[in-house]
Design an enzyme around this catalytic site. Sequence first.
Site, PDB file in Angstrom:
ATOM      1  CE1 TYR A 124      -3.156  -2.872   0.049  1.00 16.23           C
ATOM      2  CE2 TYR A 124      -4.245  -1.768   1.855  1.00 16.23           C
ATOM      3  CZ  TYR A 124      -4.221  -2.771   0.909  1.00 16.23           C
ATOM      4  OH  TYR A 124      -5.262  -3.653   0.828  1.00 16.23           O
ATOM      5  CE  LYS A 169       1.127 -18.607   1.494  1.00 21.88           C
ATOM      6  NZ  LYS A 169       0.349 -19.779   1.882  1.00 21.88           N
ATOM      7  CG  ASP A 202      -2.660 -19.870   3.288  1.00 21.02           C
ATOM      8  OD1 ASP A 202      -2.004 -19.578   4.313  1.00 21.02           O
ATOM      9  OD2 ASP A 202      -2.238 -20.664   2.428  1.00 21.02           O
ATOM     10  CG  ASP A 226      -7.592  -3.283   3.581  1.00 24.30           C
ATOM     11  OD1 ASP A 226      -8.598  -3.020   4.260  1.00 24.30           O
ATOM     12  OD2 ASP A 226      -7.408  -2.828   2.432  1.00 24.30           O
ATOM     13  CG  ASP A 230     -13.410  -5.251   4.814  1.00 22.37           C
ATOM     14  OD1 ASP A 230     -12.928  -4.422   5.607  1.00 22.37           O
ATOM     15  OD2 ASP A 230     -14.017  -4.934   3.771  1.00 22.37           O
TER      16      ASP A 230
END
Length: 343
Positions: A124, A169, A202, A226, A230
Amino acid sequence: MRYQIALIRGDGIGPEQAEATLLILSRLKEILGLELEIVEAEAGDRCMERSGTPLPDETIQILRSSHACLKGPVGETAADVIVRLRQMFDLYANVRPARSFPNVPSLKPKIDLVIVRENTEDLYKGYEWEFDDAAIGIRLITKRGCERIARYAFDLAKRRRRRVVAVHKANVMRITCGLFARTCREIAKEYPDVAYSEMYVDAAAMDLIRRPEQFDVIVTTNMFGDILSDEAAQVVGGLGLAPAANIGDNYAIFEPVHGCAPDIAGKGIANPISMILSASMMLEWLAAKHKDEKCLKASKLISEAVVKVLEEGKFLTPDLGGNAKTLKLGARIAEMIGQIESS
Ligand code: ATP
């Protein structure tokens, strides 16, 4: 103490949510004598249409001279507003709690977790280029960025159930996620009383659905945070209840997790709780920063009143299965604050 609060109403449902939140703040003034001077500042799509820029210098000046900012969601210009403000004020910790509430469908009954998302680095950062038929983006992760977000997460966990899981990850992104994971492991050693573990992103996305009640504090990098936040918001009943804080060492901006919801804007049916709980987080932050018991009390009163109004179940907005209007729900929460205080 008197606090100057910059208020950005934002776009879409933002102004409606802000109106309902102001009802709560003025009730707190009446009841506790909480002194908040609200200074309006403009930003977002409507501001862009009016003045040609989504984030005018005047707004930045207002924020700079205020103690904190309460912000509604903005539309298409979000990247030019909140992403810039996060960088400008070095608001490195994006704190997004998700907890189950009474009368709100939640995947499990006792979820109470916080996602602590690094807020200034990662993909980002905006380092992207295009060449002919290819595009490239740079993922910037720094040791300092990892250290400070990890410390923030561990300090928070000490005030909660003392568990931190670092989500990354590192098996695929060995260098960038590797640095993040290694640094979290190092910082964990400074907090022997906090249980530390790691998960791949994941697996964490799956476990947020399978056993969300097991999480306490999740610390992760910007983009993973992010997405996971959600997901976590939906696990506990939807974005309309999801508040967030963008916290730096000297300043902080509080805002709902969600966007400006153009599909329901202007109808007066948005759930204001995400912004009302953001105001509660703001008061908690002011309380800690200025050692102010009144702010702490005000913050707790808001959270308690929200829980009680949801429990009562009479004034729920359509996203919660009711037909109450935004302002009506806000007014009921404000009234409940008075009831709790006088009981
Ligand atoms: P962004 O990409 O900026 O996050 P978006 O368009 O993906 O925005 P949101 O604006 O966050 O999505 O809205 C997603 C869905 O959630 C929409 O259907 C919207 O109506 C709903 N929603 C979001 N916030 C609220 C709220 N406070 N009350 C009720 N519904 C909401």
